[in-house]
Enzyme design. Sequence first.
Site, PDB file in Angstrom:
ATOM      1  N   ILE A   1       0.858  -0.994  -0.088  1.00  0.00           N
ATOM      2  CA  ILE A   1       0.123   0.116  -0.021  1.00  0.00           C
ATOM      3  C   ILE A   1       0.806   1.319   0.030  1.00  0.00           C
ATOM      4  CG2 ILE A   1      -1.983  -1.098   0.959  1.00  0.00           C
ATOM      5  CD1 ILE A   1      -1.252   0.188   3.663  1.00  0.00           C
ATOM      6  N   ASP A   2       0.451   2.246  -0.499  1.00  0.00           N
ATOM      7  CA  ASP A   2       1.259   3.370  -0.733  1.00  0.00           C
ATOM      8  C   ASP A   2       1.879   4.003   0.531  1.00  0.00           C
ATOM      9  OD1 ASP A   2       0.905   3.353  -3.587  1.00  0.00           O
ATOM     10  OD2 ASP A   2      -0.953   4.548  -3.372  1.00  0.00           O
ATOM     11  N   LYS A   3       2.673   4.763   0.486  1.00  0.00           N
ATOM     12  CA  LYS A   3       3.351   5.620   1.801  1.00  0.00           C
ATOM     13  C   LYS A   3       2.250   6.315   2.401  1.00  0.00           C
ATOM     14  CE  LYS A   3       6.354   9.265   3.024  1.00  0.00           C
ATOM     15  NZ  LYS A   3       7.103  10.592   2.458  1.00  0.00           N
TER      16      LYS A   3
END
Length: 303
Positions: free
Chosen positions: A137-139
């Site tokens: 999952i993105d930062k």
Amino acid sequence: MMKQYRVQNDGSGKRIDKLLTFIEPNVSRSEIQSWIKQGHVTVNDSVVKANYKCVEGDTIAWTIPEKQTLTIKAEHLPLEIVYEDDDIIVINKPRGMVVHPSSGHTSGTLVNALLYHCHSGLSTLSGEERAGIVHRIDKDTSGLLVVAKTNEAHRELQKQFKNRQVKRNYEAIVHGVISHDHGLIDAPIGRDPKQRQNMAVVDDGRHAVTHFRVIKRYGEFTHIECQLETGRTHQIRVHMKYINHPIVGDPKYGPRKPFVKFGQVLHARSLEFTHPITEEHLSFESDLPGDFHGVLNRLNKMT
């Protein structure tokens, strides 16, 4: 390795950094700009700047620098562990934490933290830099993800993701009022031809499907739940932009003037899968983080 390219008529007038992103589609524009800055790119045997406008007949020469192998260190970082056994570990990732090291993030990542915590080690199928990582999952997206400790667990989880047997639900706040209660977005995703660091809906992209339902409508915003059928890079963010409802706070795909500044208001709320070894059905939920609740409270006060 030295490469050369002679600029044709269709490349005349284009910035050299943009032209090279099309010639080298697997390299990001920022990496190409670093090549230019370090003198690895020449035009007619002269070093140029990234904003150099190419001319028909120019000879571009560039050397692809050897990538340095990252040394991944174990780091004692806080982790919110939702579940753990000898084969897998489920983490509730906070906003702001990168999942695995890369050239721009060599420390402070989830992998750094997991290497410290998991004394027995992590799976090696994805390489040292992505040890244990089955999905990401993105930062600036918070929430749940499962990590594999063993290669056997990793392989079985990969099969489940490939066969769409893993259920992943997210919550988000988007711009605009979505009039219908449920929706399905079936649109292929690939590299944005205009901005190579971004993803976009493109004809030759990879198959991508997102389901969504409305939780609550506000004056100019909608709180939604999304379920991923596929798992493409930035999938929910790209799909919501595609239907003109970008996620609030999204620095890549949202409005230039953000409603919030801490990143996209997107949370991986629930995760369901079959245990890769015991075959037990596992289901996990994660409460919305405080910053997400803060945006909801702000919207409630505005309506």
